[in-house]
Motif scaffolding. Structure first.
Motif, short mmCIF file in Angstrom:
data_model
loop_
_atom_site.label_atom_id
_atom_site.label_comp_id
_atom_site.label_asym_id
_atom_site.label_seq_id
_atom_site.Cartn_x
_atom_site.Cartn_y
_atom_site.Cartn_z
N GLU A 66 2.54 11.54 3.91
CA GLU A 66 1.16 11.17 3.59
C GLU A 66 1.02 9.72 3.10
N ALA A 67 1.97 9.27 2.27
CA ALA A 67 1.86 7.90 1.73
C ALA A 67 1.90 6.84 2.83
N PHE A 68 2.59 7.14 3.92
CA PHE A 68 2.64 6.20 5.05
C PHE A 68 1.37 6.32 5.90
N ARG A 105 0.84 -1.21 0.00
CA ARG A 105 0.00 0.00 0.00
C ARG A 105 0.87 1.25 0.00
N ILE A 106 1.96 1.24 0.76
CA ILE A 106 2.86 2.41 0.77
C ILE A 106 3.44 2.64 -0.62
N ALA A 107 3.87 1.55 -1.26
CA ALA A 107 4.48 1.69 -2.60
C ALA A 107 3.47 2.29 -3.59
N PHE A 108 2.25 1.79 -3.58
CA PHE A 108 1.23 2.35 -4.47
C PHE A 108 1.02 3.84 -4.16
N ALA A 109 0.96 4.17 -2.88
CA ALA A 109 0.71 5.56 -2.50
C ALA A 109 1.87 6.47 -2.91
N LEU A 110 3.12 6.02 -2.70
CA LEU A 110 4.27 6.84 -3.08
C LEU A 110 4.29 7.09 -4.59
N LYS A 111 3.89 6.07 -5.35
CA LYS A 111 3.90 6.19 -6.81
C LYS A 111 2.64 6.88 -7.34
#
Lengths: 216, 216
Positions: free
Chosen positions: A197-199, A22-28
């Motif tokens: 925010e992504a975290f 989920r973090i990876a999707f959010a960061l990207k």
């Protein structure tokens, strides 16, 4: 790369490996759908034949993306990194990339597997001490490594896959009542990352399947 | 990339993670020196302060290369792949790379950590059944995945990091008396890979620290 349909994440709000993805999707900035797999309810929804076809390891996460189904969170994260625009999740420099992977694997192979649900179910009554022991053992190794590699984040000043692994592992440590204050670098990095925010949007307390009493 | 000095592998003949790195060096044709770390003798040479400075996890392998020290075998293998000429250890296609990493991580995070020396020492007398249980569990998941991805080798017809992980894990399975014949794809791939010189020269039976009674 053209993508016809949104990726689907089969995960669980509290699974640290699902949180990584989920973090990876959010960061990207990648939009995706979530299909929750409740690891506790009905004896564990990951044990159904239907889910086993998605991930024969009967673990979360499994991700349907670009016509293939992937499991193993670090494989998913690196696939997202290699196929999606946005900030790099691994640095360009090979030595820094190696350090990111070393830290990620120290957590993903050296610490997390020993708290996996199917492992601690086998341990039984001593699961709290067992988990504390191996998290402490791992953090005692991680702390001096991070002291050497960290800047603002785990490796230098850019967020990377190492940070994506660290924050969910610290969350797990706190669940198992490990005193994270003994590891000042880990503690500092975790606090800095939780400001991002992504975290936050990917946090276990804010997912579609988060129970009301654990919701932020 | 210019390299002044040969890499140094701190490993142990029978460690499956050390073997992975030896296979990678052999496939790439990279010369390296070995400094054996005996995991049994003197209570475990990996526990010394001197070794702990190389790898705070007190595990093998640790690799000194290009002025840095790396641990975690998959991080080392990918660093070797990204900085050395010779055959690719990960395919060029992102989906195939993701499958290679998925299989590698299934072994490196899902199976191997549960047979790590410091884990089975904690398990004690039941270590044989414990190890068999988790290897069988992992191979039951790996078999259907490999049935889909494999050609001549784990992913298609090119040797990759997935193969580098598979062969030492099968060796471990045999040590723990798992019946590998139950997994026909795993068995076939392992046999094909053991025909290849890089897998032979790196074999536990042929290392500088192999005891005479285990030497091939």
């Amino acid at each position: 790369m053209a993508t016809q349909t949104k990726p689907i994440l089969h995960g669980y709000f509290r699974s640290s490996c699902s949180w990584r993805v989920r973090i990876a999707f959010a960061l990207k900035g990648v939009e995706y759908d979530q299909l929750p797999v409740n690891l506790i309810k009905d004896g564990g929804q990951q044990l159904t034949e239907e889910y086993k076809a998605l991930n024969p390891m009967q673990q979360v996460p499994a991700v349907e993306i670009d016509g293939i189904t992937l499991s193993q969170s670090l494989a998913v994260i690196q696939y997202i990194d290699e196929t999606r625009p946005g900030p790099r999740l691994l640095p360009a420099d090979p030595k820094a990339r190696a350090q990111v992977r070393m830290i990620s694997d120290l957590i993903a192979s050296g610490i997390q597997p020993l708290q996996n649900l199917y492992v601690i179910q086998k341990i039984g009554a001593e699961k709290m001490q067992w988990s504390q022991h191996f998290i402490d053992r791992g953090f005692q190794a991680l702390e001096p490594i991070l002291k050497q590699t960290a800047g603002k984040y785990c490796v230098g000043d850019e967020i990377s896959m190492a940070d994506i692994c660290l924050v969910p592992q610290v969350y797990n440590a706190e669940r198992f009542k490990v005193d994270v204050g003994k590891y000042p670098t880990i503690k500092r990095l975790n606090e800095a990352l939780l400001e991002i925010e992504a975290f936050q949007v990917s946090h276990p307390s804010r997912q579609p399947d988060t129970p009301d009493d654990l919701r932020a």
